[in-house]
Write a protein that holds these residues in place. Structure first.
Motif, PDB file in Angstrom:
ATOM      1  N   LEU A 119       3.021  -2.995 -27.205  1.00 37.33           N
ATOM      2  CA  LEU A 119       1.907  -2.552 -25.860  1.00 37.33           C
ATOM      3  C   LEU A 119       1.551  -1.369 -26.067  1.00 37.33           C
ATOM      4  CD1 LEU A 119       4.595  -3.469 -22.488  1.00 37.33           C
ATOM      5  CD2 LEU A 119       3.549  -5.374 -24.420  1.00 37.33           C
ATOM      6  N   VAL A 120       2.151  -0.692 -26.173  1.00 32.83           N
ATOM      7  CA  VAL A 120       0.697   1.010 -26.089  1.00 32.83           C
ATOM      8  C   VAL A 120       0.014   0.306 -27.702  1.00 32.83           C
ATOM      9  CG1 VAL A 120       2.044   1.764 -24.259  1.00 32.83           C
ATOM     10  CG2 VAL A 120       2.558   2.379 -27.008  1.00 32.83           C
ATOM     11  N   LYS A 121       0.590  -0.128 -28.718  1.00 34.22           N
ATOM     12  CA  LYS A 121      -0.354  -0.017 -29.879  1.00 34.22           C
ATOM     13  C   LYS A 121      -1.886  -0.839 -29.608  1.00 34.22           C
ATOM     14  CE  LYS A 121       0.927  -0.417 -34.614  1.00 34.22           C
ATOM     15  NZ  LYS A 121       2.073  -0.614 -35.380  1.00 34.22           N
ATOM     16  N   PRO A 122      -2.035  -1.928 -28.376  1.00 29.92           N
ATOM     17  CA  PRO A 122      -3.757  -2.637 -28.475  1.00 29.92           C
ATOM     18  C   PRO A 122      -4.667  -1.167 -27.515  1.00 29.92           C
ATOM     19  CG  PRO A 122      -2.054  -3.721 -27.644  1.00 29.92           C
ATOM     20  CD  PRO A 122      -1.205  -2.708 -28.052  1.00 29.92           C
ATOM     21  N   LEU A 123      -4.077  -1.051 -26.816  1.00 27.02           N
ATOM     22  CA  LEU A 123      -4.661   0.087 -25.546  1.00 27.02           C
ATOM     23  C   LEU A 123      -5.824   1.075 -25.878  1.00 27.02           C
ATOM     24  CD1 LEU A 123      -0.986   1.359 -22.955  1.00 27.02           C
ATOM     25  CD2 LEU A 123      -3.480  -0.628 -22.687  1.00 27.02           C
ATOM     26  N   PRO A 124      -7.237   0.715 -25.093  1.00 28.30           N
ATOM     27  CA  PRO A 124      -8.270   1.326 -25.769  1.00 28.30           C
ATOM     28  C   PRO A 124      -7.770   2.970 -25.116  1.00 28.30           C
ATOM     29  CG  PRO A 124      -8.190   0.568 -23.698  1.00 28.30           C
ATOM     30  CD  PRO A 124      -7.110  -0.225 -24.040  1.00 28.30           C
ATOM     31  N   GLU A 125      -8.042   4.042 -25.905  1.00 28.69           N
ATOM     32  CA  GLU A 125      -8.521   5.872 -25.522  1.00 28.69           C
ATOM     33  C   GLU A 125      -9.935   6.154 -24.956  1.00 28.69           C
ATOM     34  OE1 GLU A 125      -6.422   6.943 -29.705  1.00 28.69           O
ATOM     35  OE2 GLU A 125      -6.883   4.962 -29.941  1.00 28.69           O
ATOM     36  N   PRO A 126      -9.168   7.229 -24.718  1.00 29.66           N
ATOM     37  CA  PRO A 126      -8.138   8.167 -24.287  1.00 29.66           C
ATOM     38  C   PRO A 126      -7.166   7.212 -23.485  1.00 29.66           C
ATOM     39  CG  PRO A 126     -10.216   8.507 -22.865  1.00 29.66           C
ATOM     40  CD  PRO A 126     -10.711   7.878 -23.310  1.00 29.66           C
ATOM     41  N   VAL A 127      -6.626   8.184 -23.308  1.00 28.87           N
ATOM     42  CA  VAL A 127      -4.729   7.528 -23.366  1.00 28.87           C
ATOM     43  C   VAL A 127      -4.718   7.965 -21.553  1.00 28.87           C
ATOM     44  CG1 VAL A 127      -2.495   6.314 -22.698  1.00 28.87           C
ATOM     45  CG2 VAL A 127      -3.910   6.066 -24.337  1.00 28.87           C
ATOM     46  N   TYR A 128      -4.212   8.282 -20.464  1.00 22.31           N
ATOM     47  CA  TYR A 128      -3.658   9.059 -19.378  1.00 22.31           C
ATOM     48  C   TYR A 128      -2.099   8.571 -19.706  1.00 22.31           C
ATOM     49  CZ  TYR A 128      -3.266  12.035 -15.630  1.00 22.31           C
ATOM     50  OH  TYR A 128      -2.123  12.647 -14.515  1.00 22.31           O
ATOM     51  N   LEU A 129      -1.342   9.369 -19.763  1.00 21.93           N
ATOM     52  CA  LEU A 129       0.278   9.766 -19.967  1.00 21.93           C
ATOM     53  C   LEU A 129       0.464   9.661 -18.264  1.00 21.93           C
ATOM     54  CD1 LEU A 129       2.204   8.931 -21.203  1.00 21.93           C
ATOM     55  CD2 LEU A 129       1.817  10.441 -22.882  1.00 21.93           C
ATOM     56  N   SER A 130       1.369   9.275 -17.759  1.00 24.37           N
ATOM     57  CA  SER A 130       2.232   9.672 -16.814  1.00 24.37           C
ATOM     58  C   SER A 130       3.199   9.725 -16.643  1.00 24.37           C
ATOM     59  CB  SER A 130       1.587   8.755 -15.562  1.00 24.37           C
ATOM     60  OG  SER A 130       2.442   9.286 -14.144  1.00 24.37           O
ATOM     61  N   VAL A 131       4.614  10.640 -16.144  1.00 21.74           N
ATOM     62  CA  VAL A 131       5.891  10.089 -16.165  1.00 21.74           C
ATOM     63  C   VAL A 131       6.639   9.989 -14.260  1.00 21.74           C
ATOM     64  CG1 VAL A 131       8.329  10.977 -17.162  1.00 21.74           C
ATOM     65  CG2 VAL A 131       6.300  11.243 -18.830  1.00 21.74           C
ATOM     66  N   ASP A 132       6.658   9.711 -13.813  1.00 27.74           N
ATOM     67  CA  ASP A 132       7.515   9.469 -12.642  1.00 27.74           C
ATOM     68  C   ASP A 132       8.594   9.949 -12.973  1.00 27.74           C
ATOM     69  OD1 ASP A 132       8.939   9.199 -10.254  1.00 27.74           O
ATOM     70  OD2 ASP A 132       7.287   7.511  -9.802  1.00 27.74           O
ATOM     71  N   ILE A 133       9.663  11.653 -12.717  1.00 32.19           N
ATOM     72  CA  ILE A 133      10.724  11.455 -13.108  1.00 32.19           C
ATOM     73  C   ILE A 133      11.628  10.376 -12.924  1.00 32.19           C
ATOM     74  CG2 ILE A 133      11.439  12.686 -11.286  1.00 32.19           C
ATOM     75  CD1 ILE A 133      11.607  14.475 -14.579  1.00 32.19           C
ATOM     76  N   ASP A 134      11.800   9.723 -11.623  1.00 28.94           N
ATOM     77  CA  ASP A 134      12.367   8.384 -11.475  1.00 28.94           C
ATOM     78  C   ASP A 134      12.803   7.829 -12.213  1.00 28.94           C
ATOM     79  OD1 ASP A 134      10.428   6.543 -10.672  1.00 28.94           O
ATOM     80  OD2 ASP A 134      10.338   7.379  -8.710  1.00 28.94           O
TER      81      ASP A 134
END
Ligand SMILES: N=C(N)NCCCCNCCCN
Ligand SMILES: [Mn+2]
Ligand SMILES: [Mn+2]
Length: 285
Positions: free
Chosen positions: A200-215
Motif C-alpha cells: 500500500l505505501v509503495k505507490p504513495l506520492p512523496e513527501p509523506v507525513y507519518l503519524s502514529v496514534d499510540i493506540d
C-alpha cells in the motif's frame, strides 16, 4: 529564537541545538479538549519527554547515538482550551514559522490529541498521509465538532492528501463507506503484515507525513490513551514499517499522538519515548 505560541518545557537530557540548525525539531501539543473516554492527553508531551530519561541515546540497532544528532526542542504549543481548531491553527503557524527559518527541519510532534495532526499537515502540505491507528478517524463530525480527534483523517483526506492506514480495528459503517468511496486503503490489525504495508505505501506520492496514534499498539503496551482498543500491533511491527519508509520515502513530518495519563513513567509514555528514539535513530543513520 522565540515562537509566537510556544513555551519552554522539560528538555531531553542531552545537548540540543537551536531550531535554526536542527534536523529534528520536537514540538509538544498538550491538547485534550475533545477527549471522549480517558482523559490526560494534555500531559502526553511531558510524559514522553520524561520517559526519554530512562533510555540510552545510543540506538543499538542502527549504531547511532541520537545525542550526536542535531535535535531541537521548541517546547509546547500554548493550547486554546476546548478548541481543537484554534489550537491546530497555532500548531500550523508554529510549524510555518519553523520552516521559514529552517526549511530543512523535520517537525516531530508529541501529543496530545490526534486532532492536532491536522495543523501539522496543513503547514507541511505533504502528498501522502501514512497513519498507524486503531481508529479510522474518518467521521464527518463527532460530538458536534468536525475538528474532534475522531475526524482528523477525514479532514486530511479533504485536503486532497492520499492516505493509507494500518492497525485499524475500530470504526463506524459510515467511516468504512467513506474509505471505500474515496479509495482510502486500510489494513485491519488482525490482517497486518509487512508485505501488506509495503504493497500500500509503495505507490504513495512523496513527501509523506507519518503519524502514529499510540493506540495502534496493543493496549497492553499503551493502557493510557484516550480511546484504548484491544488487539493491536506489536512494537516491532511498527518499527519495521517506519524503517522501510525512512529508507524509501521522503518524510515531511512525524508525530506520536494520543499519549495520556497522569503518572510519570507509565507504560504508554515509555512505549512512545522508545518509538521517538528509534524514529530519530533510523532517520539519522
Ligand atoms: N477516533 C476515535 N478514537 N474514535 C473513537 C471515538 C469514540 C467512540 N466511542 C463510541 C462509544 C459508543 N458507545
Ligand atoms: Mn486512535
Ligand atoms: Mn487517531
Amino acid at each position: 529564537m522565540d515562537f509566537l505560541y510556544t513555551y519552554e518545557t522539560l528538555k531531553l537530557e542531552f545537548p540540543l541545538v537551536g531550531p535554526e540548525r536542527a534536523r529534528f525539531v520536537i514540538l509538544g501539543v498538550p491538547f485534550d479538549g475533545t477527549t471522549s473516554f480517558k482523559a490526560g492527553a494534555r500531559f502526553g508531551p511531558t510524559l514522553i519527554r520524561h520517559a526519554t530519561l530512562n533510555l540510552e541515546s545510543y540506538v543499538l540497532d542502527y549504531d547511532v547515538d541520537i545525542a550526536e544528532l542535531p535535535i531541537a526542542d521548541i517546547g509546547d504549543v500554548a493550547v486554546v482550551a476546548g478548541d481543537p481548531r484554534r489550537t491546530a491553527d497555532r500548531v500550523r503557524e508554529t510549524i510555518e514559522e519553523l520552516k521559514r527559518i529552517n526549511p530543512d527541519a523535520l517537525p516531530v510532534l508529541l501529543g496530545g490529541e490526534h486532532s492536532q495532526t491536522l495543523g501539522a499537515v496543513e503547514a507541511l502540505k505533504p502528498a501522502s498521509y501514512v497513519v498507524f491507528d486503531a481508529h479510522l478517524d474518518l467521521r464527518e463530525s463527532y460530538e458536534d465538532n468536525p475538528y474532534n480527534h475522531a475526524c482528523v483523517a477525514r479532514r486530511i483526506s479533504e485536503l486532497g492528501v492520499k492516505e493509507a492506514m494500518f492497525g485499524i480495528r475500530s470504526g463506524t459503517r459510515e467511516e468504512v463507506s467513506y474509505a471505500q468511496e474515496k479509495g482510502i486503503p486500510w489494513v485491519h490489525a488482525r490482517d497486518y503484515s509487512f508485505d501488506a504495508f509495503i504493497e500500500l505505501v509503495k505507490p504513495l506520492p512523496e513527501p509523506v507525513y507519518l503519524s502514529v496514534d499510540i493506540d495502534v499498539f496493543d493496549l497492553s503496551l499503551v493502557p493510557s490513551t484516550g480511546t484504548p482498543e484491544a488487539g493491536g500491533l506489536g512494537f516491532w511491527d511498527v518499527i519495521k514499517a517506519l524503517e522501510w519508509l525512512a529508507e524509501n520515502k521522503k518524510i515531511a513530518g512525524f508525530d506520536i499522538m494520543e499519549v495520556a495519563g497522569e503518572n510519570l513513567g507509565n507504560p504508554t509514555s515509555l512505549t512512545a519515548a522508545k518509538l521517538l528514539f528509534y524514529f530519530i535513530g533510523m532517520m539519522g543513520v
